[in-house]
Motif scaffolding. Structure first.
Motif, short mmCIF file in Angstrom:
data_model
loop_
_atom_site.label_atom_id
_atom_site.label_comp_id
_atom_site.label_asym_id
_atom_site.label_seq_id
_atom_site.Cartn_x
_atom_site.Cartn_y
_atom_site.Cartn_z
N ARG A 83 -9.79 34.63 -17.51
CA ARG A 83 -10.13 34.05 -16.21
C ARG A 83 -10.78 32.68 -16.34
N GLU A 84 -11.42 32.42 -17.46
CA GLU A 84 -12.15 31.16 -17.62
C GLU A 84 -11.30 30.06 -18.25
N ASP A 85 -10.08 30.38 -18.64
CA ASP A 85 -9.19 29.42 -19.30
C ASP A 85 -7.92 29.31 -18.47
N LEU A 86 -7.67 28.13 -17.91
CA LEU A 86 -6.51 27.96 -17.02
C LEU A 86 -5.19 28.23 -17.73
N GLU A 87 -5.10 27.87 -19.00
CA GLU A 87 -3.87 28.09 -19.75
C GLU A 87 -3.61 29.60 -19.90
N ARG A 88 -4.64 30.32 -20.28
CA ARG A 88 -4.50 31.77 -20.43
C ARG A 88 -4.28 32.44 -19.08
N GLY A 90 -2.73 31.23 -16.49
CA GLY A 90 -1.33 31.04 -16.12
C GLY A 90 -0.42 32.01 -16.85
N LYS A 91 -0.68 32.24 -18.13
CA LYS A 91 0.12 33.19 -18.89
C LYS A 91 -0.07 34.61 -18.38
N ALA A 92 -1.32 34.97 -18.05
CA ALA A 92 -1.59 36.31 -17.53
C ALA A 92 -0.87 36.53 -16.20
N MET A 93 -0.85 35.52 -15.35
CA MET A 93 -0.13 35.63 -14.08
C MET A 93 1.35 35.82 -14.30
N THR A 94 1.90 35.17 -15.33
CA THR A 94 3.32 35.33 -15.66
C THR A 94 3.61 36.75 -16.13
N LEU A 95 2.73 37.31 -16.95
CA LEU A 95 2.90 38.69 -17.40
C LEU A 95 2.91 39.64 -16.21
N ALA A 96 1.97 39.46 -15.29
CA ALA A 96 1.89 40.33 -14.13
C ALA A 96 3.12 40.18 -13.24
N GLU A 97 3.58 38.96 -13.05
CA GLU A 97 4.76 38.73 -12.22
C GLU A 97 6.00 39.36 -12.85
N ALA A 98 6.10 39.29 -14.17
CA ALA A 98 7.25 39.89 -14.85
C ALA A 98 7.29 41.40 -14.64
N VAL A 99 6.15 42.05 -14.74
CA VAL A 99 6.10 43.49 -14.49
C VAL A 99 6.47 43.79 -13.05
N ASP A 100 5.96 42.99 -12.13
CA ASP A 100 6.25 43.19 -10.71
C ASP A 100 7.75 43.06 -10.44
N GLN A 125 -8.42 37.95 -26.27
CA GLN A 125 -8.99 37.72 -27.60
C GLN A 125 -8.54 36.40 -28.20
N ALA A 126 -7.26 36.06 -28.00
CA ALA A 126 -6.71 34.84 -28.60
C ALA A 126 -5.44 34.41 -27.87
N ASP A 127 -5.27 33.11 -27.75
CA ASP A 127 -4.07 32.58 -27.09
C ASP A 127 -2.95 32.42 -28.12
N SER A 128 -1.72 32.43 -27.62
CA SER A 128 -0.56 32.23 -28.49
C SER A 128 0.61 31.75 -27.65
N ASP A 129 1.35 30.78 -28.15
CA ASP A 129 2.54 30.30 -27.44
C ASP A 129 3.61 31.37 -27.35
N MET A 130 3.57 32.36 -28.25
CA MET A 130 4.60 33.38 -28.27
C MET A 130 4.25 34.63 -27.47
N LEU A 131 3.05 34.68 -26.89
CA LEU A 131 2.66 35.92 -26.21
C LEU A 131 3.57 36.22 -25.02
N VAL A 132 3.80 35.25 -24.16
CA VAL A 132 4.65 35.49 -22.98
C VAL A 132 6.09 35.79 -23.37
N PRO A 133 6.74 34.96 -24.21
CA PRO A 133 8.13 35.31 -24.58
C PRO A 133 8.24 36.65 -25.31
N ALA A 134 7.25 36.98 -26.15
CA ALA A 134 7.29 38.27 -26.83
C ALA A 134 7.20 39.41 -25.82
N PHE A 135 6.33 39.25 -24.84
CA PHE A 135 6.19 40.28 -23.80
C PHE A 135 7.48 40.43 -23.00
N LEU A 136 8.08 39.31 -22.61
CA LEU A 136 9.33 39.36 -21.84
C LEU A 136 10.45 40.00 -22.65
N LEU A 137 10.54 39.65 -23.92
CA LEU A 137 11.59 40.21 -24.76
C LEU A 137 11.41 41.72 -24.93
#
Length: 239
Positions: A83-88, A90-100, A125-137
């Motif tokens: 919640r305190e990191d805009l980059e993270r 945005g990724k969290a919102m993408t994860l939630a939208e994908a599930v929805d 715990q940690a950011d990663s450029d691959m977290l969203v694509p890994a989740f979607l895959l």
């Protein structure tokens, strides 16, 4: 009927002057849409608990209509670093939208809930450029629509030909002989193959760079092809 479940709030919308409709992915009841009565009132305790990206223990009531009623909630996780990191965020919102987008209402499949809780905990715990694509895959794989990555989708006449492109319409990668889709580098393909093989941690620890962005773009195109709509939250990550 009263019931209790755990869930992550995916989104909320206003209802009338004081209520909210909340969409929640739950552990035992799939995706649930429910009314949180009085949640928009200033003094509402429930309103502070029923907000997007909050993990909650819920008391619910199921009647005859399409919408359940939230009668109580207790916070389990709110992932403060996200919640305190805009980059993270945005990724969290993408994860939630994908599930929805991918999960139908009701049901008893616990996997999307488990995946989302795990991914949000990892993101906290940690950011990663691959977290969203890994989740979607992984979510595409769970839905039975994962792309073919081991070899050219054309299957025949590919002996010895290198994999050079990715085509969501064909369902995976193509070789030099049957080149279709957008180019894909060997490093980006290796990242996607590691996720598909269950080696998610190794992919998440991959250094930030063009290969991770290339892999992410390929999976985004695959997602849009199968879901027939964009992930609007993902646009925030590119802005």
């Amino acid at each position: 009927m009263q019931y209790r479940d755990r869930g992550v709030v995916l989104r909320t919308i206003k209802l009338g002057e004081a209520d909210r409709i909340v969409t929640i992915i739950t552990a035992s009841n799939g995706k649930v849409r429910a009314v949180a009565k009085g949640a928009r009132r200033t003094r509402s305790r429930l309103g502070g608990l029923i907000e997007p990206l909050r993990h909650v223990d819920l008391q619910m009531y199921r009647g005859r209509g399409e919408l359940d009623i939230v009668t109580g909630a207790v916070t389990l996780d709110r992932w403060p670093e996200v919640r305190e990191d805009l980059e993270r965020l945005g990724k969290a919102m993408t994860l939630a939208e994908a599930v929805d987008q991918s999960v139908h209402d009701r049901g008893d499949d616990p996997v999307p809930y488990q995946m989302l809780v795990g991914a949000l905990g990892r993101l906290d715990q940690a950011d990663s450029d691959m977290l969203v694509p890994a989740f979607l895959l992984r979510l595409l794989s769970h839905e039975g629509t994962a792309p073919m990555l081991d070899g050219c989708v054309m299957a025949t006449g590919c002996e010895g030909a290198a994999i050079v492109a990715f085509d969501p319409a064909l369902g995976g990668v193509t070789c030099e002989t049957h080149r279709r889709g957008r180019p894909m580098s060997p490093d980006a393909l290796a990242l996607l193959r590691s996720v598909a093989a269950g080696q998610v941690n190794a992919a998440l620890e991959a250094p930030t760079g063009p290969h991770a962005r290339e892999a992410a773009a390929a999976i985004s195109r695959m997602w849009e092809y199968h879901m027939d709509r964009r992930l609007r939250s993902a646009d925030l990550l590119d802005s």
